[in-house]
Design a protein around this motif. Structure first.
Motif, mmCIF file in Angstrom:
data_model
loop_
_atom_site.group_PDB
_atom_site.id
_atom_site.type_symbol
_atom_site.label_atom_id
_atom_site.label_comp_id
_atom_site.label_asym_id
_atom_site.label_seq_id
_atom_site.Cartn_x
_atom_site.Cartn_y
_atom_site.Cartn_z
ATOM 1 N N ALA A 121 0.840 -1.199 0.000
ATOM 2 C CA ALA A 121 0.000 0.000 0.000
ATOM 3 C C ALA A 121 0.873 1.245 0.000
ATOM 4 C CB ALA A 121 -0.921 -0.004 1.217
ATOM 5 N N LEU A 122 0.752 2.013 -1.059
ATOM 6 C CA LEU A 122 1.459 3.300 -1.144
ATOM 7 C C LEU A 122 0.713 4.294 -0.267
ATOM 8 C CD1 LEU A 122 1.777 3.508 -5.052
ATOM 9 C CD2 LEU A 122 3.467 2.589 -3.458
ATOM 10 N N THR A 123 1.455 5.039 0.541
ATOM 11 C CA THR A 123 0.783 6.024 1.395
ATOM 12 C C THR A 123 0.585 7.335 0.630
ATOM 13 O OG1 THR A 123 2.934 6.496 2.410
ATOM 14 C CG2 THR A 123 1.468 4.996 3.579
ATOM 15 N N ILE A 124 -0.226 7.207 -0.426
ATOM 16 C CA ILE A 124 -0.745 8.375 -1.136
ATOM 17 C C ILE A 124 -2.262 8.207 -1.199
ATOM 18 C CG2 ILE A 124 1.287 8.816 -2.558
ATOM 19 C CD1 ILE A 124 0.045 7.384 -4.829
ATOM 20 N N ASP A 125 -2.965 9.275 -1.478
ATOM 21 C CA ASP A 125 -4.411 9.159 -1.640
ATOM 22 C C ASP A 125 -4.886 10.112 -2.732
ATOM 23 O OD1 ASP A 125 -4.454 11.633 -0.447
ATOM 24 O OD2 ASP A 125 -5.288 10.933 1.457
ATOM 25 N N GLU A 126 -6.173 10.394 -2.732
ATOM 26 C CA GLU A 126 -6.755 11.246 -3.786
ATOM 27 C C GLU A 126 -6.050 12.604 -3.867
ATOM 28 O OE1 GLU A 126 -8.485 9.712 -1.369
ATOM 29 O OE2 GLU A 126 -10.202 8.631 -2.239
ATOM 30 N N ARG A 127 -5.463 13.031 -2.743
ATOM 31 C CA ARG A 127 -4.812 14.356 -2.716
ATOM 32 C C ARG A 127 -3.375 14.314 -3.239
ATOM 33 N NH1 ARG A 127 -5.961 14.978 3.576
ATOM 34 N NH2 ARG A 127 -5.314 12.804 3.297
ATOM 35 N N GLY A 128 -2.888 13.114 -3.577
ATOM 36 C CA GLY A 128 -1.534 13.014 -4.141
ATOM 37 C C GLY A 128 -0.505 12.609 -3.102
ATOM 38 N N ILE A 129 0.750 12.950 -3.360
ATOM 39 C CA ILE A 129 1.860 12.548 -2.490
ATOM 40 C C ILE A 129 1.914 13.459 -1.267
ATOM 41 C CG2 ILE A 129 4.369 12.350 -2.313
ATOM 42 C CD1 ILE A 129 4.360 11.580 -5.308
ATOM 43 N N PRO A 130 1.905 12.864 -0.072
ATOM 44 C CA PRO A 130 1.910 13.683 1.139
ATOM 45 C C PRO A 130 3.219 14.446 1.313
ATOM 46 C CG PRO A 130 1.906 11.338 1.677
ATOM 47 C CD PRO A 130 1.816 11.432 0.212
ATOM 48 N N ARG A 131 3.108 15.597 1.951
ATOM 49 C CA ARG A 131 4.235 16.512 2.099
ATOM 50 C C ARG A 131 5.270 16.020 3.112
ATOM 51 N NH1 ARG A 131 2.648 20.970 -0.066
ATOM 52 N NH2 ARG A 131 0.470 20.710 0.479
ATOM 53 N N ASN A 132 4.808 15.355 4.164
ATOM 54 C CA ASN A 132 5.736 15.022 5.256
ATOM 55 C C ASN A 132 5.379 13.678 5.905
ATOM 56 O OD1 ASN A 132 3.541 15.525 6.983
ATOM 57 N ND2 ASN A 132 4.042 17.707 7.026
ATOM 58 N N ALA A 133 6.175 13.315 6.913
ATOM 59 C CA ALA A 133 6.009 12.014 7.570
ATOM 60 C C ALA A 133 4.635 11.893 8.231
ATOM 61 C CB ALA A 133 7.116 11.806 8.607
ATOM 62 N N GLU A 134 4.149 12.970 8.853
ATOM 63 C CA GLU A 134 2.858 12.929 9.560
ATOM 64 C C GLU A 134 1.720 12.644 8.586
ATOM 65 O OE1 GLU A 134 5.193 15.435 9.979
ATOM 66 O OE2 GLU A 134 5.899 14.444 11.804
ATOM 67 N N ALA A 135 1.746 13.307 7.440
ATOM 68 C CA ALA A 135 0.684 13.096 6.453
ATOM 69 C C ALA A 135 0.736 11.671 5.901
ATOM 70 C CB ALA A 135 0.796 14.120 5.331
ATOM 71 N N ARG A 136 1.947 11.120 5.785
ATOM 72 C CA ARG A 136 2.079 9.726 5.357
ATOM 73 C C ARG A 136 1.452 8.792 6.407
ATOM 74 N NH1 ARG A 136 6.425 12.211 2.617
ATOM 75 N NH2 ARG A 136 7.341 11.043 0.889
ATOM 76 N N ALA A 137 1.715 9.064 7.681
ATOM 77 C CA ALA A 137 1.195 8.206 8.759
ATOM 78 C C ALA A 137 -0.331 8.271 8.827
ATOM 79 C CB ALA A 137 1.809 8.615 10.096
ATOM 80 N N GLU A 138 -0.877 9.441 8.516
ATOM 81 C CA GLU A 138 -2.333 9.601 8.515
ATOM 82 C C GLU A 138 -2.973 8.678 7.466
ATOM 83 O OE1 GLU A 138 -4.731 13.450 7.385
ATOM 84 O OE2 GLU A 138 -3.214 13.910 8.915
ATOM 85 N N ILE A 139 -2.370 8.641 6.288
ATOM 86 C CA ILE A 139 -2.896 7.774 5.222
ATOM 87 C C ILE A 139 -2.664 6.307 5.585
ATOM 88 C CG2 ILE A 139 -2.685 7.141 2.786
ATOM 89 C CD1 ILE A 139 -1.789 10.100 2.304
ATOM 90 N N ALA A 140 -1.519 6.020 6.185
ATOM 91 C CA ALA A 140 -1.227 4.638 6.603
ATOM 92 C C ALA A 140 -2.276 4.148 7.594
ATOM 93 C CB ALA A 140 0.169 4.560 7.214
ATOM 94 N N LEU A 141 -2.712 5.033 8.482
ATOM 95 C CA LEU A 141 -3.726 4.654 9.478
ATOM 96 C C LEU A 141 -5.052 4.282 8.794
ATOM 97 C CD1 LEU A 141 -4.537 4.316 12.420
ATOM 98 C CD2 LEU A 141 -5.045 6.768 12.515
ATOM 99 N N THR A 142 -5.432 5.068 7.797
ATOM 100 C CA THR A 142 -6.643 4.744 7.023
ATOM 101 C C THR A 142 -6.514 3.363 6.389
ATOM 102 O OG1 THR A 142 -6.904 7.070 6.472
ATOM 103 C CG2 THR A 142 -8.095 5.495 5.078
ATOM 104 N N ILE A 143 -5.354 3.096 5.796
ATOM 105 C CA ILE A 143 -5.134 1.815 5.115
ATOM 106 C C ILE A 143 -5.215 0.660 6.114
ATOM 107 C CG2 ILE A 143 -3.408 0.434 3.889
ATOM 108 C CD1 ILE A 143 -2.435 3.223 2.670
#
Ligand code: THG
Length: 261
Positions: A121-143
């Motif tokens: 699972a790539l930690t990207i979503d409809e909004r594209g590539i996250p800017r930083n580690a926190e935004a990546r972790a947020e998407i990872a949590l959803t996944i």
């Protein structure tokens, strides 16, 4: 380390040619060489192809599994192409990849469960590539939450923090690295962490040095899987050395000599 060989990818000109000519011997050779070099799995990516990509994926799976017995990583942005690969695959498979986008998760989580496959699972979503580690972790949590709902054990998930070329976006290196420990803290059993290593050096000189340096840093952060070129011997030496230094592999004082002999 779970090593996924990157070389059977239509992005390479010689592979694109082998696919176009349905040159099974050339694909089988790339498969055997990567497995001999230490690959535990092989990434299969049709690349841009003039033919039906589902048919090409089916042919790649059949050709590779006639040559070697390893896990196959079915790499496509299109769920229908991945499903064609899963249907053809006799052994273990990993789906490469979903993202955090609902549409992708809806299509690929049921396939991972049905075919008993791993799921990258790539930690990207409809909004594209996250800017930083926190935004990546947020998407990872959803996944992770969606995987649990779907009944996919979290140790069949391979979270990918998205590695980008240092030559283009230098600031993203530490963001991807710092995302790794936060992914590991999300759930029990822990997910695996994977990267597409060669992305980091695209467009840069001395790619091998960049790849092996980034790999060892990511391993120290908790990386336990990587899509990489196992035919790069200096890279594999760095990987094995890092495994020893991180106490993941038993030390013996001649381990490098044994390997390179
Ligand atoms: N994450 C996940 N899957 C992935 C990636 C990822 N799959 C594809 C890719 N990224 C990983 N595989 C490669 C394979 C090759 C290269 C980079 C990543 C590469 N190719 C040369 C180049 O672009 O310069 C091609 C050279 C040639 O044409 O000969 O670097 O991040 N889950």
């Amino acid at each position: 380390m779970f090593i996924i060989g990157e070389r059977i990818n239509g992005m390479f000109r010689s592979v694109a040619r082998a696919i176009r000519d349905r040159d099974a011997a050339a694909i089988a050779d790339l498969a055997r060489r990567q497995v001999s070099a230490g690959a535990n799995a092989l990434d299969l990516n049709t690349g841009p192809t003039g033919d039906d990509p589902a048919e090409v994926m089916t042919w790649l799976v059949q050709t590779v599994q006639d040559a070697v017995e390893v896990t196959l990583s079915l790499d496509s942005p299109r769920p229908a192409v991945i499903e064609a690969g899963l249907r053809a695959c006799r052994g273990r498979a990993v789906i490469n990849s979903t993202t955090g986008a609902a549409e992708k998760l809806d299509a690929l989580l049921p396939l991972a469960v049905q075919f008993n496959a791993g799921l990258i699972a790539l930690t990207i979503d409809e909004r594209g590539i996250p800017r930083n580690a926190e935004a990546r972790a947020e998407i990872a949590l959803t996944i992770v939450a969606r995987a649990m709902e779907a009944g996919l054990p979290t140790d069949r998930l391979y979270l990918d923090p998205i590695v980008l070329p240092v030559s283009a976006v230098q600031g993203q290196g530490p963001e991807a690295l710092n995302a790794i420990p936060s992914f590991l803290a999300l759930c029990e059993p822990m997910p695996h962490i994977v990267v597409g290593l060669s992305n980091v050096s695209q467009g840069a000189p001395n790619r091998g040095l960049i790849n092996r340096t980034f790999l060892t840093m990511a391993m120290a952060m908790g990386l336990d899987a990587a899509i990489l070129d196992p035919l790069d011997q200096e890279l594999m030496d760095a990987l094995r050395t890092a495994s020893v230094l991180l106490n993941r592999e038993i030390y013996c004082d001649n381990y490098l000599q044994v390997r390179t002999a």
